[in-house]
Scaffold this motif. Structure first.
Motif, mmCIF file in Angstrom:
data_model
loop_
_atom_site.group_PDB
_atom_site.id
_atom_site.type_symbol
_atom_site.label_atom_id
_atom_site.label_comp_id
_atom_site.label_asym_id
_atom_site.label_seq_id
_atom_site.Cartn_x
_atom_site.Cartn_y
_atom_site.Cartn_z
ATOM 1 N N ASP A 7 0.754 -1.190 0.003
ATOM 2 C CA ASP A 7 -0.249 0.150 -0.235
ATOM 3 C C ASP A 7 0.619 1.396 0.106
ATOM 4 O OD1 ASP A 7 -2.492 -1.905 0.043
ATOM 5 O OD2 ASP A 7 -2.328 -1.908 2.000
ATOM 6 N N ILE A 8 1.930 1.492 1.014
ATOM 7 C CA ILE A 8 2.769 2.539 0.792
ATOM 8 C C ILE A 8 3.772 2.563 0.117
ATOM 9 C CG2 ILE A 8 4.529 3.316 2.269
ATOM 10 C CD1 ILE A 8 3.949 2.067 4.745
ATOM 11 N N ALA A 9 4.132 1.135 -0.931
ATOM 12 C CA ALA A 9 4.697 1.492 -2.199
ATOM 13 C C ALA A 9 3.874 1.833 -3.266
ATOM 14 C CB ALA A 9 5.111 0.098 -2.249
ATOM 15 N N GLN A 10 2.526 1.708 -3.025
ATOM 16 C CA GLN A 10 1.340 1.970 -4.444
ATOM 17 C C GLN A 10 1.662 4.359 -4.140
ATOM 18 O OE1 GLN A 10 -2.823 0.423 -3.897
ATOM 19 N NE2 GLN A 10 -2.552 0.015 -6.466
ATOM 20 N N ALA A 11 1.285 3.738 -3.380
ATOM 21 C CA ALA A 11 1.327 5.820 -2.526
ATOM 22 C C ALA A 11 2.665 6.470 -2.814
ATOM 23 C CB ALA A 11 0.923 5.684 -1.158
ATOM 24 N N CYS A 12 3.543 5.248 -2.663
ATOM 25 C CA CYS A 12 4.782 6.617 -2.921
ATOM 26 C C CYS A 12 5.330 6.083 -4.491
ATOM 27 C CB CYS A 12 5.678 6.255 -2.127
ATOM 28 S SG CYS A 12 5.552 6.710 -0.167
ATOM 29 N N LYS A 13 4.277 5.279 -5.271
ATOM 30 C CA LYS A 13 5.230 5.200 -6.592
ATOM 31 C C LYS A 13 6.733 4.211 -6.057
ATOM 32 C CE LYS A 13 2.181 8.350 -8.448
ATOM 33 N NZ LYS A 13 0.957 7.490 -8.339
ATOM 34 N N VAL A 14 6.547 3.539 -6.019
ATOM 35 C CA VAL A 14 7.824 3.311 -5.660
ATOM 36 C C VAL A 14 7.287 1.495 -5.104
ATOM 37 C CG1 VAL A 14 9.069 4.914 -4.474
ATOM 38 C CG2 VAL A 14 8.744 2.865 -3.431
ATOM 39 N N ASP A 15 8.760 0.512 -5.903
ATOM 40 C CA ASP A 15 8.788 -0.862 -5.185
ATOM 41 C C ASP A 15 8.883 -1.022 -3.827
ATOM 42 O OD1 ASP A 15 9.733 -3.904 -7.416
ATOM 43 O OD2 ASP A 15 9.812 -3.909 -5.121
ATOM 44 N N ARG A 21 13.746 -1.508 2.739
ATOM 45 C CA ARG A 21 14.158 -0.785 2.659
ATOM 46 C C ARG A 21 14.524 -0.301 3.725
ATOM 47 N NH1 ARG A 21 16.100 -1.797 -2.451
ATOM 48 N NH2 ARG A 21 16.150 -4.212 -2.601
ATOM 49 N N ALA A 22 13.520 1.240 2.964
ATOM 50 C CA ALA A 22 13.640 2.819 3.819
ATOM 51 C C ALA A 22 13.067 2.472 5.160
ATOM 52 C CB ALA A 22 12.778 3.792 2.894
ATOM 53 N N LEU A 23 12.714 1.936 5.352
ATOM 54 C CA LEU A 23 11.799 1.594 6.687
ATOM 55 C C LEU A 23 12.984 0.649 7.726
ATOM 56 C CD1 LEU A 23 9.847 2.821 6.173
ATOM 57 C CD2 LEU A 23 7.758 0.428 5.866
ATOM 58 N N HIS A 24 13.643 0.888 6.741
ATOM 59 C CA HIS A 24 14.488 -0.431 8.293
ATOM 60 C C HIS A 24 15.713 0.519 8.206
ATOM 61 C CE1 HIS A 24 13.366 -4.253 8.787
ATOM 62 N NE2 HIS A 24 12.523 -4.071 7.794
ATOM 63 N N ASN A 25 15.548 2.006 6.903
ATOM 64 C CA ASN A 25 16.898 2.420 7.378
ATOM 65 C C ASN A 25 18.047 2.344 7.249
ATOM 66 O OD1 ASN A 25 16.192 5.257 8.498
ATOM 67 N ND2 ASN A 25 16.611 4.390 10.765
ATOM 68 N N THR A 33 14.226 9.869 -0.894
ATOM 69 C CA THR A 33 12.759 8.775 -1.097
ATOM 70 C C THR A 33 12.933 8.167 0.531
ATOM 71 O OG1 THR A 33 15.054 8.132 -2.880
ATOM 72 C CG2 THR A 33 12.491 7.519 -2.881
ATOM 73 N N ARG A 34 13.754 8.235 0.854
ATOM 74 C CA ARG A 34 13.710 7.790 2.395
ATOM 75 C C ARG A 34 12.768 8.267 3.750
ATOM 76 N NH1 ARG A 34 18.091 6.901 5.914
ATOM 77 N NH2 ARG A 34 19.293 7.812 4.088
ATOM 78 N N GLU A 35 12.788 9.715 3.196
ATOM 79 C CA GLU A 35 11.721 9.989 4.123
ATOM 80 C C GLU A 35 10.035 10.249 3.518
ATOM 81 O OE1 GLU A 35 11.480 12.218 6.781
ATOM 82 O OE2 GLU A 35 13.954 11.068 6.773
ATOM 83 N N LEU A 36 10.061 10.621 2.397
ATOM 84 C CA LEU A 36 9.685 10.237 1.972
ATOM 85 C C LEU A 36 8.101 9.181 3.076
ATOM 86 C CD1 LEU A 36 6.874 11.124 0.213
ATOM 87 C CD2 LEU A 36 7.502 10.129 -1.683
ATOM 88 N N ILE A 37 9.306 7.858 1.983
ATOM 89 C CA ILE A 37 8.550 6.419 2.711
ATOM 90 C C ILE A 37 8.384 6.800 3.596
ATOM 91 C CG2 ILE A 37 9.120 4.556 2.634
ATOM 92 C CD1 ILE A 37 10.625 4.456 -0.149
ATOM 93 N N ARG A 38 8.971 6.792 4.850
ATOM 94 C CA ARG A 38 9.086 7.537 6.658
ATOM 95 C C ARG A 38 7.415 7.560 6.480
ATOM 96 N NH1 ARG A 38 12.923 5.090 8.937
ATOM 97 N NH2 ARG A 38 12.397 5.292 10.604
ATOM 98 N N ARG A 39 7.418 8.868 6.141
ATOM 99 C CA ARG A 39 5.917 10.154 6.196
ATOM 100 C C ARG A 39 5.117 9.316 6.144
ATOM 101 N NH1 ARG A 39 9.080 14.100 4.438
ATOM 102 N NH2 ARG A 39 7.758 14.242 2.683
ATOM 103 N N THR A 40 4.751 8.987 4.732
ATOM 104 C CA THR A 40 3.876 7.620 4.971
ATOM 105 C C THR A 40 3.050 7.220 5.695
ATOM 106 O OG1 THR A 40 4.506 6.799 2.284
ATOM 107 C CG2 THR A 40 3.689 9.144 1.955
ATOM 108 N N ALA A 41 4.452 6.543 5.410
ATOM 109 C CA ALA A 41 4.486 5.286 6.882
ATOM 110 C C ALA A 41 3.263 5.669 7.726
ATOM 111 C CB ALA A 41 5.250 4.208 6.615
#
Lengths: 319, 319
Positions: A7-15, A21-25, A33-41
């Motif tokens: 769901d997050i991947a879809q929202a951020c348009k990434v795999d 990886r982003a969530l595991h820092n 990308t990392r920040e975007l992903i962590r924020r939307t997560a």
DNA sequence: CTGAAAGCGCTTACAG
DNA sequence: CTGAAAGCGCTTACAG
């Protein structure tokens, strides 16, 4: 229902691998990308499915504390210290009871082979020492730390009080207060009781003081008690009190002195003196946690007995 | 390392789906094959990987008991009853501590959304009532049963003592022993204390007996205590004792009567009478287990408060 | 009665 | 720095 990585991947348009990886820092993911992903997560209230993570990663970040029940401080206190300490280290501690039932105990040991926890602390009772589950765990080098007592498993770390020294100190205090004969009730059936017994015997024979050993609160030899002050030593006040009840006719003139571990649960009026050796549960838990964390890091630790000195000796009553 | 379904399938020359069915006692598998599979599974000491099973089946056969600590009988006793009862029903109970820390509590609530347990019993303390994790669990209809106290979550089942009736009974016993003024120390900040307070107040005002309400062991109005026998009511003996210590100059002639719940932890000599309401922890646990099991079966259960009568009232001392 | 296959939701080499 | 893909070990419709 629940939010997934996809769901997050879809929202951020990434795999989804990037999300993982982003969530595991993982530093390989670009800052942006990392920040975007962590924020939307966070916004989507993502919480990873732990069953999936465990399966893929083979680790649970969970530890078990397997205890017979919650009746005594030895079961309650280390539970709290361990839980706090380990949560700081990123592990969840699950306290699991086996009710002193061999079947339940073995079933729960088996659970440990089933990827429910990365390791376990165990307070064994006298049961199921020969459980085949033990050997299976041992073969797999499963991280196990025993508390208070040792199971019949060589090469497994055990953290316990320096029972021999503690028992000797109880003996010394009772002698100071005039005890000149001892009744010793430590059970040799478990390793802690065995050590206490040996510690007391050694101290007494060095000073040539007579003593009797009782496993149960039987009727004692009257002549042994007569003309002197008896000290009764046991692991719990229940044993001391039961012995007193069985033999109270021997103590009409000189009431006995009691020496026990941890706490006094009974009435005090029939005893001339009461000494309590308080075990250092915090120290025991701390040491056990250290050993476990080392094991989890894959280090080989010394796997023998670790003796923690008693916390202190207090007297509830003095003759 | 560990034996997998595929190992058994290979050994028996069948598909792993057949093995899975046989091990689940699926009647569709032929008697013969089933027996063969079960025998070799046992011989090979197969133990299913629970993470994989959870992921595929979406169920853990595990329940949590989330408690602040293990200091009081209300935390210890239901743990034992629940653990035994639920293991008979095929569930493992994990006792998890949150140390009265809101952060730990919320983190652990979040774990529940992550497929670590099929449901949870919770003894809330005064913290994190508004945790967003609560609402997320509630939205998902996650099976939750509260013990002892209610959280600010409407529509969640709560099992507790019939606190109002119990407090009224303590009042009655103290009056019988001559108490003619009351100090009430139940904390209204939690639902159990609130119910006790109301029960005591109602009983006292019906009989027109004067009382004061204290949250903390402050210095009380001397004239209130004078010329009469005071009863001090609180949830724990610590509160009663602290109040006594602050106000002992008021009780030189007529020592007070105490009424508490569960157990008396302090010295008894300064009180004329001591009454203890013992809660029915077994009954509470039993009821909580019933509700949980119904919820797990998908039944809609009445989600209100369930009041269990007190087990009994004992007196440690009588004037 | 049994098998082939999809899927549970992650992680993690392997490419690029 | 990111994606496509395989795999963790089960369960469970779906065929046959």
């Amino acid at each position: 229902m629940a939010i997934r990585l996809s769901d997050i991947a879809q929202a951020c348009k990434v795999d989804i691998s990037t999300v993982s990886r982003a969530l595991h820092n993982d530093p390989r993911v670009r800052e942006n990308t990392r920040e975007l992903i962590r924020r939307t997560a966070k916004k989507m209230r993502y919480a990873p499915n732990l069953a999936a993570r465990n399966l893929a990663a083979g680790t649970t970040k969970t530890l078990w504390l397997l205890v017979p029940d919650l009746k005594n401080p030895i079961q309650q206190e280390p539970a709290q210290f361990l839980s706090e300490r380990l949560s700081r280290e990123g592990y969840d501690l699950m306290i699991v009871l086996y009710h002193d039932e061999p079947d339940a105990f073995r079933r729960l040991l088996m659970r440990l082979t089933q990827n429910v926890a990365d390791g376990a602390f165990i307070i064994p009772s006298g049961i199921a020492y020969d459980a085949p589950e033990y050997t299976s765990l041992k073969k797999n080098q499963y991280p196990l730390v025993f508390l208070d007592r040792r199971a019949e498993l060589k090469s497994c770390a055990t953290v316990t009080t320096d029972n021999a020294a503690a028992a000797a100190e109880l003996v010394a205090r009772c002698i100071q207060d005039g005890a000149n004969r001892f009744v010793i009730m430590f059970e040799k059936s478990n390793s802690a009781g065995h050590e206490r017994l040996q510690g007391a015997e050694k101290a007494l024979s060095r000073q040539k003081i007579p003593y009797l050993i009782f496993d149960k609160p039987e009727i004692a030899n009257a002549s042994f008690m007569k003309n002197g002050r008896t000290a009764i030593l046991a692991s719990s006040s229940f044993s001391v009190y039961a012995f007193y009840e069985h033999n109270k006719q021997h103590f009409p003139v000189t009431p006995p002195i009691a020496g026990v571990f941890d706490q006094w649960n009974d009435r005090t009026e029939n005893f001339a003196g009461i000494y309590i050796c308080r075990q250092d549960f915090h120290g025991i838990a701390e040491k056990a946690a250290d050993i476990m964390l080392e094991k989890l890091k894959g280090k080989k630790t010394e796997s023998g007995l670790h003796h923690i000195p008693a916390l202190d000796f207090i007297s509830l009553k003095k003759p």
